[in-house]
Design a protein around this motif. Structure first.
Motif, PDB file in Angstrom:
ATOM      1  N   ILE A 145      20.070  51.041 -16.519  1.00  0.00           N
ATOM      2  CA  ILE A 145      19.274  51.251 -17.663  1.00  0.00           C
ATOM      3  C   ILE A 145      19.387  50.154 -18.746  1.00  0.00           C
ATOM      4  CG2 ILE A 145      20.820  52.669 -19.076  1.00  0.00           C
ATOM      5  CD1 ILE A 145      17.100  53.310 -18.745  1.00  0.00           C
ATOM      6  N   GLN A 146      20.743  49.563 -18.745  1.00  0.00           N
ATOM      7  CA  GLN A 146      20.942  48.394 -19.749  1.00  0.00           C
ATOM      8  C   GLN A 146      19.873  47.161 -19.487  1.00  0.00           C
ATOM      9  OE1 GLN A 146      22.701  48.624 -22.687  1.00  0.00           O
ATOM     10  NE2 GLN A 146      21.758  46.898 -23.079  1.00  0.00           N
ATOM     11  N   THR A 147      19.940  47.060 -18.190  1.00  0.00           N
ATOM     12  CA  THR A 147      19.088  45.754 -17.612  1.00  0.00           C
ATOM     13  C   THR A 147      17.337  46.056 -18.149  1.00  0.00           C
ATOM     14  OG1 THR A 147      20.307  45.308 -15.836  1.00  0.00           O
ATOM     15  CG2 THR A 147      18.161  44.520 -15.710  1.00  0.00           C
ATOM     16  N   ALA A 148      17.103  47.266 -18.171  1.00  0.00           N
ATOM     17  CA  ALA A 148      15.691  47.607 -18.385  1.00  0.00           C
ATOM     18  C   ALA A 148      15.771  47.640 -19.700  1.00  0.00           C
ATOM     19  CB  ALA A 148      15.551  48.912 -17.869  1.00  0.00           C
ATOM     20  N   LEU A 149      16.497  47.958 -20.691  1.00  0.00           N
ATOM     21  CA  LEU A 149      16.413  47.649 -22.108  1.00  0.00           C
ATOM     22  C   LEU A 149      16.478  46.319 -22.460  1.00  0.00           C
ATOM     23  CD1 LEU A 149      19.041  50.633 -22.991  1.00  0.00           C
ATOM     24  CD2 LEU A 149      16.740  50.541 -23.695  1.00  0.00           C
ATOM     25  N   ASN A 150      17.225  45.420 -21.766  1.00  0.00           N
ATOM     26  CA  ASN A 150      17.286  44.054 -22.088  1.00  0.00           C
ATOM     27  C   ASN A 150      15.910  43.348 -21.837  1.00  0.00           C
ATOM     28  OD1 ASN A 150      20.055  44.270 -22.923  1.00  0.00           O
ATOM     29  ND2 ASN A 150      20.801  43.294 -20.757  1.00  0.00           N
ATOM     30  N   MET A 151      15.365  43.668 -20.648  1.00  0.00           N
ATOM     31  CA  MET A 151      14.032  43.180 -20.376  1.00  0.00           C
ATOM     32  C   MET A 151      13.100  43.692 -21.614  1.00  0.00           C
ATOM     33  SD  MET A 151      14.526  41.412 -17.985  1.00  0.00           S
ATOM     34  CE  MET A 151      12.802  40.968 -17.508  1.00  0.00           C
ATOM     35  N   ARG A 152      12.993  44.916 -22.134  1.00  0.00           N
ATOM     36  CA  ARG A 152      12.343  45.431 -22.928  1.00  0.00           C
ATOM     37  C   ARG A 152      12.336  44.689 -24.271  1.00  0.00           C
ATOM     38  NH1 ARG A 152      12.572  51.187 -25.817  1.00  0.00           N
ATOM     39  NH2 ARG A 152      14.214  50.249 -26.778  1.00  0.00           N
ATOM     40  N   TYR A 153      13.443  44.376 -24.557  1.00  0.00           N
ATOM     41  CA  TYR A 153      13.979  43.445 -25.787  1.00  0.00           C
ATOM     42  C   TYR A 153      13.267  42.267 -25.611  1.00  0.00           C
ATOM     43  CZ  TYR A 153      16.660  40.552 -29.159  1.00  0.00           C
ATOM     44  OH  TYR A 153      16.729  39.897 -30.192  1.00  0.00           O
ATOM     45  N   ILE A 154      13.623  41.570 -24.675  1.00  0.00           N
ATOM     46  CA  ILE A 154      13.124  40.182 -24.304  1.00  0.00           C
ATOM     47  C   ILE A 154      11.420  40.270 -24.510  1.00  0.00           C
ATOM     48  CG2 ILE A 154      12.723  38.209 -22.537  1.00  0.00           C
ATOM     49  CD1 ILE A 154      15.700  38.995 -21.759  1.00  0.00           C
ATOM     50  N   SER A 155      10.854  41.090 -23.838  1.00  0.00           N
ATOM     51  CA  SER A 155       9.380  41.268 -23.750  1.00  0.00           C
ATOM     52  C   SER A 155       8.785  41.340 -25.102  1.00  0.00           C
ATOM     53  CB  SER A 155       9.023  42.257 -22.797  1.00  0.00           C
ATOM     54  OG  SER A 155       9.188  42.036 -21.601  1.00  0.00           O
ATOM     55  N   ALA A 156       9.590  42.102 -25.906  1.00  0.00           N
ATOM     56  CA  ALA A 156       9.243  42.234 -27.532  1.00  0.00           C
ATOM     57  C   ALA A 156       9.554  41.241 -28.227  1.00  0.00           C
ATOM     58  CB  ALA A 156       9.922  43.570 -28.029  1.00  0.00           C
ATOM     59  N   LYS A 157      10.495  40.633 -28.214  1.00  0.00           N
ATOM     60  CA  LYS A 157      10.641  39.279 -28.710  1.00  0.00           C
ATOM     61  C   LYS A 157       9.599  38.092 -28.472  1.00  0.00           C
ATOM     62  CE  LYS A 157      14.815  36.468 -29.246  1.00  0.00           C
ATOM     63  NZ  LYS A 157      16.060  35.966 -28.775  1.00  0.00           N
ATOM     64  N   ALA A 158       9.309  38.161 -27.108  1.00  0.00           N
ATOM     65  CA  ALA A 158       8.395  37.189 -26.829  1.00  0.00           C
ATOM     66  C   ALA A 158       6.991  37.618 -27.415  1.00  0.00           C
ATOM     67  CB  ALA A 158       7.959  37.194 -25.230  1.00  0.00           C
ATOM     68  N   ARG A 159       6.437  38.808 -27.420  1.00  0.00           N
ATOM     69  CA  ARG A 159       5.316  39.307 -28.106  1.00  0.00           C
ATOM     70  C   ARG A 159       5.323  38.911 -29.681  1.00  0.00           C
ATOM     71  NH1 ARG A 159       6.336  43.582 -25.051  1.00  0.00           N
ATOM     72  NH2 ARG A 159       7.073  45.155 -26.689  1.00  0.00           N
ATOM     73  N   ARG A 160       6.558  39.105 -30.400  1.00  0.00           N
ATOM     74  CA  ARG A 160       6.501  38.633 -31.682  1.00  0.00           C
ATOM     75  C   ARG A 160       6.170  37.294 -31.785  1.00  0.00           C
ATOM     76  NH1 ARG A 160      10.678  42.295 -31.718  1.00  0.00           N
ATOM     77  NH2 ARG A 160      12.266  40.676 -31.498  1.00  0.00           N
ATOM     78  N   ARG A 161       6.371  36.427 -30.806  1.00  0.00           N
ATOM     79  CA  ARG A 161       6.252  34.916 -30.924  1.00  0.00           C
ATOM     80  C   ARG A 161       4.734  34.504 -30.307  1.00  0.00           C
ATOM     81  NH1 ARG A 161      10.988  34.211 -27.603  1.00  0.00           N
ATOM     82  NH2 ARG A 161       9.598  32.894 -26.229  1.00  0.00           N
ATOM     83  N   GLY A 162       3.986  35.537 -30.085  1.00  0.00           N
ATOM     84  CA  GLY A 162       2.660  35.506 -29.652  1.00  0.00           C
ATOM     85  C   GLY A 162       2.461  35.208 -28.183  1.00  0.00           C
ATOM     86  N   ILE A 163       3.527  35.667 -27.263  1.00  0.00           N
ATOM     87  CA  ILE A 163       3.500  35.350 -25.874  1.00  0.00           C
ATOM     88  C   ILE A 163       3.266  36.900 -25.332  1.00  0.00           C
ATOM     89  CG2 ILE A 163       4.772  34.671 -23.848  1.00  0.00           C
ATOM     90  CD1 ILE A 163       6.378  32.731 -25.698  1.00  0.00           C
ATOM     91  N   TYR A 164       2.188  36.995 -24.659  1.00  0.00           N
ATOM     92  CA  TYR A 164       1.819  38.437 -23.952  1.00  0.00           C
ATOM     93  C   TYR A 164       2.061  38.249 -22.596  1.00  0.00           C
ATOM     94  CZ  TYR A 164       0.610  39.563 -28.649  1.00  0.00           C
ATOM     95  OH  TYR A 164       0.693  39.783 -29.993  1.00  0.00           O
ATOM     96  N   ALA A 165       2.698  39.009 -21.824  1.00  0.00           N
ATOM     97  CA  ALA A 165       2.692  39.150 -20.389  1.00  0.00           C
ATOM     98  C   ALA A 165       1.699  40.169 -20.123  1.00  0.00           C
ATOM     99  CB  ALA A 165       3.982  40.058 -20.100  1.00  0.00           C
ATOM    100  N   LYS A 166       1.384  40.169 -18.811  1.00  0.00           N
ATOM    101  CA  LYS A 166       0.226  40.956 -18.244  1.00  0.00           C
ATOM    102  C   LYS A 166       0.322  42.374 -18.447  1.00  0.00           C
ATOM    103  CE  LYS A 166      -0.626  37.922 -14.339  1.00  0.00           C
ATOM    104  NZ  LYS A 166      -0.747  37.830 -12.759  1.00  0.00           N
TER     105      LYS A 166
END
Length: 146
Positions: free
Chosen positions: A97-118
């Motif tokens: 679960i910690q890996t999944a939470l870390n990935m969620r955090y990284i994705s949210a951080k990227a979205r705040r910078r305007g980078i959107y994944a698929k």
């Protein structure tokens, strides 16, 4: 309990619970209220962002099974001794679960910078089959313990 706001396997949950004589409890916000509530128990909560999650966290007990795709909710439920399954049939594990939470955090951080994944791939029949299989295994294990 089922985090029912966007759960694509509600019908499957009802059928599998009938087979194992288990109660299905669907929790949803008023914004997702539906007319056909037959064959299952529904609880509706406020439409605020975390209302369903808070209801589940406050009413779940160790040994319960929860269906949710919310990784944050899953991480708190695992600490309470709850089995947590995603609608795609992925059983959340404490050691992953910690890996999944870390990935969620990284994705949210990227979205705040305007980078959107698929985003996630579309829900498909393979996901549905995996869920049916995994949920059946979980409930059959509970049946064997009673």
């Amino acid at each position: 309990m089922v985090d029912a706001d966007s759960c694509p396997v509600k019908e499957e949950i009802v059928e599998i619970c009938k087979k194992y004589m288990a109660e299905a409890m669907f929790i949803a916000s008023y914004a997702h209220m539906k007319n056909d509530l037959s064959d299952s128990a529904w609880i509706f909560v406020d439409s605020s962002k975390e209302a369903v999650d808070l209801y589940i966290m406050n009413h779940v007990e160790a040994g319960d099974v929860v269906v949710t795709q919310d990784i944050g909710l899953a991480s708190t439920l695992l600490l309470k001794g709850v089995s947590v399954l995603s609608p795609r049939g992925i059983l959340f594990q404490e050691n992953e679960i910690q890996t999944a939470l870390n990935m969620r955090y990284i994705s949210a951080k990227a979205r705040r910078r305007g980078i959107y994944a698929k985003g996630p791939k579309p829900f498909n029949q393979e996901d549905r089959s995996r869920f049916i299989n995994q949920f059946s295994i979980i409930l059959s294990n509970f049946e064997g313990n009673n």
